[in-house]
Design a protein around this motif. Structure first.
Motif, PDB file in Angstrom:
ATOM      1  N   ARG A   1       0.799  -1.227   0.000  1.00  0.00           N
ATOM      2  CA  ARG A   1       0.000   0.000   0.000  1.00  0.00           C
ATOM      3  C   ARG A   1       0.832   1.277   0.000  1.00  0.00           C
ATOM      4  N   GLY A   2       2.157   1.150   0.093  1.00  0.00           N
ATOM      5  CA  GLY A   2       3.012   2.325   0.147  1.00  0.00           C
ATOM      6  C   GLY A   2       3.889   2.447  -1.086  1.00  0.00           C
ATOM      7  N   ILE A   3       5.054   3.044  -0.893  1.00  0.00           N
ATOM      8  CA  ILE A   3       6.020   3.270  -1.969  1.00  0.00           C
ATOM      9  C   ILE A   3       7.267   2.448  -1.694  1.00  0.00           C
ATOM     10  N   GLY A   4       7.722   1.677  -2.694  1.00  0.00           N
ATOM     11  CA  GLY A   4       8.975   0.949  -2.566  1.00  0.00           C
ATOM     12  C   GLY A   4       8.810  -0.398  -1.885  1.00  0.00           C
ATOM     13  N   ASN A   5       9.943  -1.075  -1.723  1.00  0.00           N
ATOM     14  CA  ASN A   5       9.977  -2.355  -1.035  1.00  0.00           C
ATOM     15  C   ASN A   5       9.989  -2.117   0.473  1.00  0.00           C
ATOM     16  N   GLY A   6       9.005  -2.683   1.169  1.00  0.00           N
ATOM     17  CA  GLY A   6       8.835  -2.382   2.582  1.00  0.00           C
ATOM     18  C   GLY A   6      10.013  -2.783   3.441  1.00  0.00           C
ATOM     19  N   MET A   7      10.516  -4.012   3.250  1.00  0.00           N
ATOM     20  CA  MET A   7      11.636  -4.493   4.058  1.00  0.00           C
ATOM     21  C   MET A   7      12.874  -3.621   3.843  1.00  0.00           C
ATOM     22  N   SER A   8      13.133  -3.284   2.581  1.00  0.00           N
ATOM     23  CA  SER A   8      14.294  -2.450   2.278  1.00  0.00           C
ATOM     24  C   SER A   8      14.166  -1.070   2.914  1.00  0.00           C
ATOM     25  N   LEU A   9      12.949  -0.496   2.891  1.00  0.00           N
ATOM     26  CA  LEU A   9      12.756   0.825   3.480  1.00  0.00           C
ATOM     27  C   LEU A   9      12.919   0.799   4.995  1.00  0.00           C
ATOM     28  N   LEU A  10      12.514  -0.291   5.650  1.00  0.00           N
ATOM     29  CA  LEU A  10      12.699  -0.390   7.096  1.00  0.00           C
ATOM     30  C   LEU A  10      14.184  -0.498   7.443  1.00  0.00           C
ATOM     31  N   ILE A  11      14.943  -1.245   6.633  1.00  0.00           N
ATOM     32  CA  ILE A  11      16.394  -1.301   6.837  1.00  0.00           C
ATOM     33  C   ILE A  11      17.004   0.080   6.620  1.00  0.00           C
ATOM     34  N   PHE A  12      16.560   0.755   5.554  1.00  0.00           N
ATOM     35  CA  PHE A  12      17.022   2.119   5.261  1.00  0.00           C
ATOM     36  C   PHE A  12      16.762   3.033   6.456  1.00  0.00           C
ATOM     37  N   THR A  13      15.567   2.926   7.032  1.00  0.00           N
ATOM     38  CA  THR A  13      15.213   3.767   8.179  1.00  0.00           C
ATOM     39  C   THR A  13      16.102   3.471   9.379  1.00  0.00           C
ATOM     40  N   SER A  14      16.348   2.180   9.643  1.00  0.00           N
ATOM     41  CA  SER A  14      17.187   1.804  10.788  1.00  0.00           C
ATOM     42  C   SER A  14      18.594   2.372  10.667  1.00  0.00           C
ATOM     43  N   ILE A  15      19.163   2.276   9.462  1.00  0.00           N
ATOM     44  CA  ILE A  15      20.539   2.744   9.270  1.00  0.00           C
ATOM     45  C   ILE A  15      20.591   4.270   9.269  1.00  0.00           C
ATOM     46  N   ALA A  16      19.624   4.913   8.593  1.00  0.00           N
ATOM     47  CA  ALA A  16      19.621   6.374   8.548  1.00  0.00           C
ATOM     48  C   ALA A  16      19.442   6.973   9.935  1.00  0.00           C
ATOM     49  N   ALA A  17      18.739   6.256  10.826  1.00  0.00           N
ATOM     50  CA  ALA A  17      18.525   6.771  12.181  1.00  0.00           C
ATOM     51  C   ALA A  17      19.819   6.846  12.980  1.00  0.00           C
TER      52      ALA A  17
END
Length: 443
Positions: free
Chosen positions: A189-205
């Motif tokens: 329901r969102g934009i992009g691959n969900g698992m990849s975006l959660l990893i992206f968020t974890s690292i960017a944080a």
């Protein structure tokens, strides 16, 4: 650029998808700070502050969890069990013929493999949460990071009865399942691959904290130098990640009934870095094993440890030793060839081309095509493996030269994931913009 961003939020469907993705990301980050039951939050925060510059055994997992692992939160395991399960299922395709058959069945077979990945994720969540709680209960969680050991770090749990430990295991495993569900929601329901975006968020944080530590400990000059080096590295990573060798393919014309098919020209894109970040994760995990074995062989009665334990601690714990860097680099090169050989099969590609009347100009169809693809793949993988090895060494070199944390923000697995996921997400937004406005985000 600004007009394109304005068009994103003026498009109702695209705006709804982006806001939904941001809401899921906010829930994910909130869960990273909610402590698990029976965790002494104040003691944990004191230990994290004392070990802010430490490096060692749990730093890679802590990086992928966005710092939630050492917080002992409900999302302490992060996305790591799912990553491990997905890699295991992918590797099992080589060993178990049934998995390979399911993969070739198309969408229905791959949905079955996804279901197996979910089951394995929950099993790994139980195993990893049990290990994490056991280490925290013994007081060795923060001593394993190589930083100072405080008395508070020996009392991270307020209750260590069997039922409280069982409740913590269930909570962390449920957190892993919830993260997996949130990732799938983003994909649907969102934009992009969900698992990849959660990893992206974890690292960017972790970026602001890592940069803040460099600014406080090394000064303004080093901080500015790190930013300049980071911009240069990011540009080089984008350049290499976009680089590919395009092998031309021509399809012969053929009559099917009264209609003519084929005759068009296309190409097979072979990226310089086909393996992504997986070889870096493999090599890091394998190099953590000696330190883990040495940690469990440390005497508890105060006697001197064995010589081999001291040797492992001196060479394979901090990451700034030349021997560690050499072994790490060679493992990445080897794992890159191994993973590319698993994920790209020249014989299958050649057979599919022959089946549909395709051929590479100047190369006969069938076995000669497979040999040519294997030759090109081997030559392309060599610079790709060297590139991965050098990028992965950047945090270790920073640790040895300027004393920066091993989780140096502009290098290793972090920069590869940040750039890769960022490029893919921008491409998806650009494609949706072009469908509606004939003009995308990228020009």
């Amino acid at each position: 650029m600004f007009s394109a961003i304005a068009r994103i939020f003026k498009t109702r469907d695209l705006r709804r998808k982006i806001l939904f993705t941001l809401a899921i990301v906010a829930i994910f980050r909130l869960g990273s700070f909610i402590p698990a039951p029976f965790v002494d939050y104040s003691n944990v925060q004191q230990c994290i502050a004392a070990n802010s510059q430490a490096t060692g055994l749990y730093q890679l997992v802590n990086l992928f969890s966005g710092g939630a692992l050492l917080q002992l939160s409900i999302f302490a395991l992060g996305i790591m069990p799912y990553i491990t399960a997905a890699i295991i299922v992918q590797l099992l395709r080589v060993v178990i013929p049934h998995f390979e058959t399911l993969y070739k069945e198309g969408q229905q077979g791959q949905a079955k493999l996804t279901q197996y990945t979910r089951y394995l994720t929950i099993a790994l969540g139980v195993l990893q949460s049990t290990t994490l709680i056991t280490v925290a209960r013994s007081g060795a969680l923060f001593s394993a990071t190589g930083g100072p050991s405080l008395p508070q770090c020996q009392n991270l749990l307020t209750n260590d009865s069997w039922w409280s430990i069982a409740l913590m295991i269930i909570t962390m495993t449920a957190g892993t399942g919830l993260i997996m569900w949130l990732g799938e929601l983003i994909t649907e329901r969102g934009i992009g691959n969900g698992m990849s975006l959660l990893i992206f968020t974890s690292i960017a944080a972790t970026f602001p904290g890592a940069l803040g530590i460099i600014f406080e400990t090394q000064g303004v000059n080093t901080f500015i130098m790190v930013l300049l080096v980071g911009v240069l590295i990011m540009g080089l990573v984008v350049f290499v990640e976009q680089s590919q060798r395009r092998i031309p393919v021509q399809y012969a014309k053929r009559m099917v009934g009264r209609r003519m098919y084929g005759g068009q020209s296309t190409y097979i894109p072979i990226k310089v870095n086909m393996a992504g970040v997986v070889p870096v994760i493999f090599a890091s995990s394998l190099l953590y094993l000696p330190a883990l074995v040495a940690q469990f062989n440390m005497p508890v009665d105060g006697t001197a440890p064995a010589d081999w334990v001291l040797w492992v601690q001196a060479n394979f714990t901090t990451g700034d030793h030349p021997l560690y860097m050499l072994v790490f680099f060679l493992l990445i090169v080897g794992f890159t060839y191994f993973y590319v050989a698993i994920t790209f099969n020249p014989e299958d590609v050649a057979d599919n081309m022959k089946k549909y009347g395709g051929f590479i100009p100047g190369i006969r169809a069938g076995r000669p095509t497979a040999e040519y693809l294997d030759y090109v793949l081997t030559r392309i993988t060599f610079p790709g493996s060297l590139y991965l090895g050098l990028i992965a060494l950047i945090p270790l070199i920073a640790l040895a030269t300027v004393g920066a944390n091993q989780n140096f923000p502009f290098g290793g697995a972090s920069i590869l994931i940040i750039v890769g996921v960022g490029l893919e997400t921008v491409r998806q937004i650009d494609a949706q913009l072009q469908q509606r406005h004939y003009e995308g985000l990228i020009r």
